[in-house]
Motif scaffolding. Structure first.
Motif, PDB file in Angstrom:
ATOM      1  N   VAL A 183      -3.568   2.783 -20.429  1.00 48.72           N
ATOM      2  CA  VAL A 183      -2.422   3.378 -19.728  1.00 48.72           C
ATOM      3  C   VAL A 183      -2.639   3.287 -18.225  1.00 48.72           C
ATOM      4  N   GLN A 184      -1.618   2.800 -17.538  1.00 43.36           N
ATOM      5  CA  GLN A 184      -1.654   2.692 -16.089  1.00 43.36           C
ATOM      6  C   GLN A 184      -0.736   3.747 -15.470  1.00 43.36           C
ATOM      7  N   HIS A 185      -1.171   4.288 -14.357  1.00 45.21           N
ATOM      8  CA  HIS A 185      -0.373   5.246 -13.592  1.00 45.21           C
ATOM      9  C   HIS A 185      -0.064   4.641 -12.237  1.00 45.21           C
ATOM     10  N   ALA A 186       1.041   5.077 -11.648  1.00 48.44           N
ATOM     11  CA  ALA A 186       1.368   4.735 -10.264  1.00 48.44           C
ATOM     12  C   ALA A 186       1.201   6.007  -9.445  1.00 48.44           C
ATOM     13  N   GLN A 187       0.465   5.912  -8.358  1.00 49.54           N
ATOM     14  CA  GLN A 187       0.196   7.047  -7.478  1.00 49.54           C
ATOM     15  C   GLN A 187       0.810   6.748  -6.111  1.00 49.54           C
ATOM     16  N   LEU A 188       1.662   7.636  -5.641  1.00 49.26           N
ATOM     17  CA  LEU A 188       2.279   7.489  -4.325  1.00 49.26           C
ATOM     18  C   LEU A 188       1.227   7.737  -3.246  1.00 49.26           C
ATOM     19  N   THR A 189       1.194   6.887  -2.233  1.00 48.29           N
ATOM     20  CA  THR A 189       0.253   7.042  -1.124  1.00 48.29           C
ATOM     21  C   THR A 189       0.931   7.737   0.048  1.00 48.29           C
ATOM     22  N   GLU A 190       0.141   8.110   1.032  1.00 42.42           N
ATOM     23  CA  GLU A 190       0.708   8.710   2.255  1.00 42.42           C
ATOM     24  C   GLU A 190       1.641   7.715   2.948  1.00 42.42           C
ATOM     25  N   LYS A 191       1.268   6.432   2.935  1.00 41.11           N
ATOM     26  CA  LYS A 191       2.142   5.413   3.522  1.00 41.11           C
ATOM     27  C   LYS A 191       3.450   5.323   2.741  1.00 41.11           C
ATOM     28  N   GLY A 192       3.390   5.506   1.430  1.00 39.89           N
ATOM     29  CA  GLY A 192       4.598   5.525   0.607  1.00 39.89           C
ATOM     30  C   GLY A 192       5.504   6.680   0.974  1.00 39.89           C
ATOM     31  N   ILE A 193       4.913   7.857   1.193  1.00 37.56           N
ATOM     32  CA  ILE A 193       5.704   9.023   1.608  1.00 37.56           C
ATOM     33  C   ILE A 193       6.337   8.765   2.970  1.00 37.56           C
ATOM     34  N   ALA A 194       5.584   8.189   3.887  1.00 38.02           N
ATOM     35  CA  ALA A 194       6.118   7.886   5.218  1.00 38.02           C
ATOM     36  C   ALA A 194       7.277   6.887   5.129  1.00 38.02           C
ATOM     37  N   THR A 195       7.152   5.892   4.254  1.00 39.30           N
ATOM     38  CA  THR A 195       8.214   4.909   4.073  1.00 39.30           C
ATOM     39  C   THR A 195       9.454   5.558   3.486  1.00 39.30           C
ATOM     40  N   LEU A 196       9.263   6.414   2.522  1.00 34.44           N
ATOM     41  CA  LEU A 196      10.370   7.163   1.926  1.00 34.44           C
ATOM     42  C   LEU A 196      11.120   7.939   3.009  1.00 34.44           C
ATOM     43  N   LYS A 251       0.810  -1.222   0.000  1.00 35.98           N
ATOM     44  CA  LYS A 251       0.000   0.000   0.000  1.00 35.98           C
ATOM     45  C   LYS A 251       0.846   1.277   0.000  1.00 35.98           C
ATOM     46  N   LEU A 252       2.015   1.192  -0.646  1.00 36.03           N
ATOM     47  CA  LEU A 252       2.891   2.354  -0.773  1.00 36.03           C
ATOM     48  C   LEU A 252       2.555   3.148  -2.031  1.00 36.03           C
ATOM     49  N   ILE A 253       1.948   2.470  -2.993  1.00 37.20           N
ATOM     50  CA  ILE A 253       1.458   3.115  -4.211  1.00 37.20           C
ATOM     51  C   ILE A 253       0.109   2.511  -4.555  1.00 37.20           C
ATOM     52  N   GLU A 254      -0.603   3.189  -5.441  1.00 31.90           N
ATOM     53  CA  GLU A 254      -1.833   2.661  -6.016  1.00 31.90           C
ATOM     54  C   GLU A 254      -1.700   2.729  -7.528  1.00 31.90           C
ATOM     55  N   ARG A 255      -2.189   1.699  -8.201  1.00 34.50           N
ATOM     56  CA  ARG A 255      -2.265   1.731  -9.665  1.00 34.50           C
ATOM     57  C   ARG A 255      -3.605   2.323 -10.041  1.00 34.50           C
ATOM     58  N   LYS A 256      -3.543   3.206 -11.023  1.00 33.42           N
ATOM     59  CA  LYS A 256      -4.773   3.831 -11.499  1.00 33.42           C
ATOM     60  C   LYS A 256      -4.774   3.827 -13.015  1.00 33.42           C
TER      61      LYS A 256
END
Length: 159
Positions: free
Chosen positions: A96-109, A83-88
């Motif tokens: 076309v698929q996009h990768a969206q950074l989640t808040e949990k991804g930012i926290a992990t970074l 749950k660090l990113i979401e595919r949209k």
């Protein structure tokens, strides 16, 4: 005709290659000891963090994170599972698929960065003067620019 490869350039390459992989391995070991994800996770999350609205097309993420298509797919699967990113899907083009950074991804970074920063400081920066750092940055900027000018995609060979 074989390209020339002067001994000085060959020795510089060997030094760079060995140094890079040893520093990389040391930082990976530090991250593992801290119970944190690898540098490949950090690189992908960081590229998304820098992107407008923290999202990129999958092809843009692969190019910016220097991954092959198959490598990106495996990495994105792992990041999505955590749950660090979401595919949209792209609203204008469902293929076309996009990768969206989640808040949990930012926290992990933000958890990875202090260990990564310390590794850069310990294994690289303390052994290089400011003048040497500028020279190294200049050299690798030239190499990167030459590859981009030639239209060479770093991940093309891996696909």
């Amino acid at each position: 005709m074989k390209p020339t490869l002067p001994e000085g350039q060959l020795e510089a390459w060997r030094s760079y290659y060995v140094s890079f992989w040893r520093v990389y391995a040391a930082i990976e070991a530090d991250l593992d000891a801290a119970g944190l994800p690898s540098l490949s996770w950090y690189d992908a999350l960081y590229e998304l963090y820098l992107a407008p609205d923290h999202h990129l097309r999958m092809s843009e993420l692969a190019r910016s994170a220097l991954l092959s298509r198959s490598g990106l797919t495996r990495l994105v699967d792992k990041l999505e599972k955590e749950k660090l990113i979401e595919r949209k899907s792209c609203p204008s083009d469902g293929r076309v698929q996009h990768a969206q950074l989640t808040e949990k991804g930012i926290a992990t970074l933000r958890k990875i960065w202090p260990v990564y920063r310390a590794g850069i400081a310990n294994y690289f920066a303390q052994h290089v003067s400011d003048d040497e750092a500028r020279a190294i940055a200049g050299v690798f900027s030239n190499v990167t620019a030459a590859r981009e000018k030639a239209g060479v995609n770093a991940t093309a060979a891996a696909d």
